[in-house]
Design an enzyme around this catalytic site. Structure first.
Site, short mmCIF file in Angstrom:
data_model
loop_
_atom_site.label_atom_id
_atom_site.label_comp_id
_atom_site.label_asym_id
_atom_site.label_seq_id
_atom_site.Cartn_x
_atom_site.Cartn_y
_atom_site.Cartn_z
N CYS A 1 2.93 -2.06 12.62
CA CYS A 1 1.48 -2.05 12.38
C CYS A 1 0.77 -1.62 13.67
CB CYS A 1 1.03 -3.44 11.95
SG CYS A 1 -0.74 -3.52 11.67
N CYS B 1 -6.50 1.49 10.22
CA CYS B 1 -5.04 1.52 10.24
C CYS B 1 -4.62 2.41 11.41
CB CYS B 1 -4.52 2.07 8.92
SG CYS B 1 -2.74 2.21 8.90
N1 LIG Z 1 -3.38 -3.97 6.34
C1 LIG Z 1 -4.38 -3.83 7.34
C2 LIG Z 1 -4.80 -2.42 7.60
C3 LIG Z 1 -3.65 -1.52 7.95
C4 LIG Z 1 -3.06 -1.78 9.32
C5 LIG Z 1 -2.05 -0.73 9.62
N2 LIG Z 1 -0.82 -0.73 8.98
C6 LIG Z 1 -1.99 -0.31 11.07
O1 LIG Z 1 -1.07 0.44 11.43
O2 LIG Z 1 -2.91 -0.64 11.83
C7 LIG Z 1 -5.63 -4.63 6.96
O3 LIG Z 1 -6.05 -4.61 5.79
O4 LIG Z 1 -6.22 -5.23 7.85
#
Ligand SMILES: N[C@@H](CCC[C@H](N)C(=O)O)C(=O)O
Length: 260
Positions: A199, A75
């Protein structure tokens, strides 16, 4: 038990941070999904444990769980938040070295932002009308027009559960070019199963895909999200993207205790 927690946000991607250097918090999918629930818990897109380092050169170890309570891949926004948290706890001053599920990360903290080095990227896959990039987490990227009008939850979940991805899932980014080396990205996140405000691994993947697609010419790319602006810089050597840095704000919002 009373659980002491800190709530963070990085461009609106929000996380529960727990200082778990004493290893008291044991992975528990049901508990983590309840803590992340916005009605029955604290509310967050994910939960992050700051653990004792396993490698001598590291300051700490990062363990990340999505809001569904399951441990997941990297993340980027959470990585920026945990660096801010490590500074708050007095573990680091301005620079950090830590290990997450995808390997080692370097980072720097300033009052206005946290810069996080991401893993090198060797492969950008071209799909039908889309790109796939693994930037620590898997990302499907669609360049489009009128990104504000897209139903990200409906369209994102259709792609996330399609035959190509249904085994492991994917995060889905809808991206509009808004200027020279400037983009607007909206992301459907696996494990949250909804659109989040931003993200970090998503915008990293978007920057690399945009460069690879010839939509960007500079090696610093500005990406707006619903929760704010992030910058991604990198170097390209042959087909290899290295020295990738994700920069943007990270903030402690509140702290508290919850019964669990
Ligand atoms: N939900 C994603 C992991 C988290 C990504 C995140 N919010 C970021 O900022 O990179 C997954 O399970 O691939």
């Amino acid at each position: 038990m009373q659980l002491h927690f800190y709530k963070y946000q990085g461009t609106g991607n929000d996380f529960i941070l727990i200082d778990n250097r004493k290893d008291f918090f044991k992975n528990d999918t049901k508990l983590i999904s309840r803590l992340c629930d916005r009605k029955f818990g604290i509310g967050a897109d994910g939960l992050i444990l700051l653990q004792k380092p396993e490698e001598e050169a590291d300051d700490f170890k990062m363990v990340y769980f999505n809001a569904d309570g399951k441990q997941s891949s990297m993340c980027g926004n959470g990585g920026r938040c945990i660096v801010h948290f490590a500074k708050f706890l007095g573990i680091i001053e301005k620079e950090a070295t830590f290990t997450a599920i995808d390997g080692k990360h370097l980072a720097t903290v300033n009052p206005e932002d946290v810069k996080l080095q991401m893993q090198d990227i060797d492969e950008v896959s071209t799909l039908k009308n889309a790109y796939f990039v693994d930037s620590g987490s898997p990302h499907h990227i669609v360049f489009t027009e009128n990104v504000q009008e897209i139903d990200v939850k409906a369209n994102g979940s259709e792609i996330r559960y399609n035959n190509l991805y249904k085994k492991t899932g994917v995060n889905v980014n809808f991206v509009e070019q808004t200027g020279e080396n400037k983009f607007y990205a909206r992301t459907y996140e696996r494990g949250v199963e909804d659109e989040t405000l931003s993200c970090g691994t998503g915008v990293t993947a978007v920057a690399i895909a945009a460069f690879e697609a010839g939509l960007a010419s500079k090696s610093t790319i500005s990406i707006d999200t619903l929760g704010g602006n992030l910058q991604v810089s990198f170097e390209k050597e042959d087909k290899h993207y290295k020295n990738i840095w994700l920069s943007g704000p990270a903030e402690q919002v509140f702290k508290g205790e919850i019964l669990c």
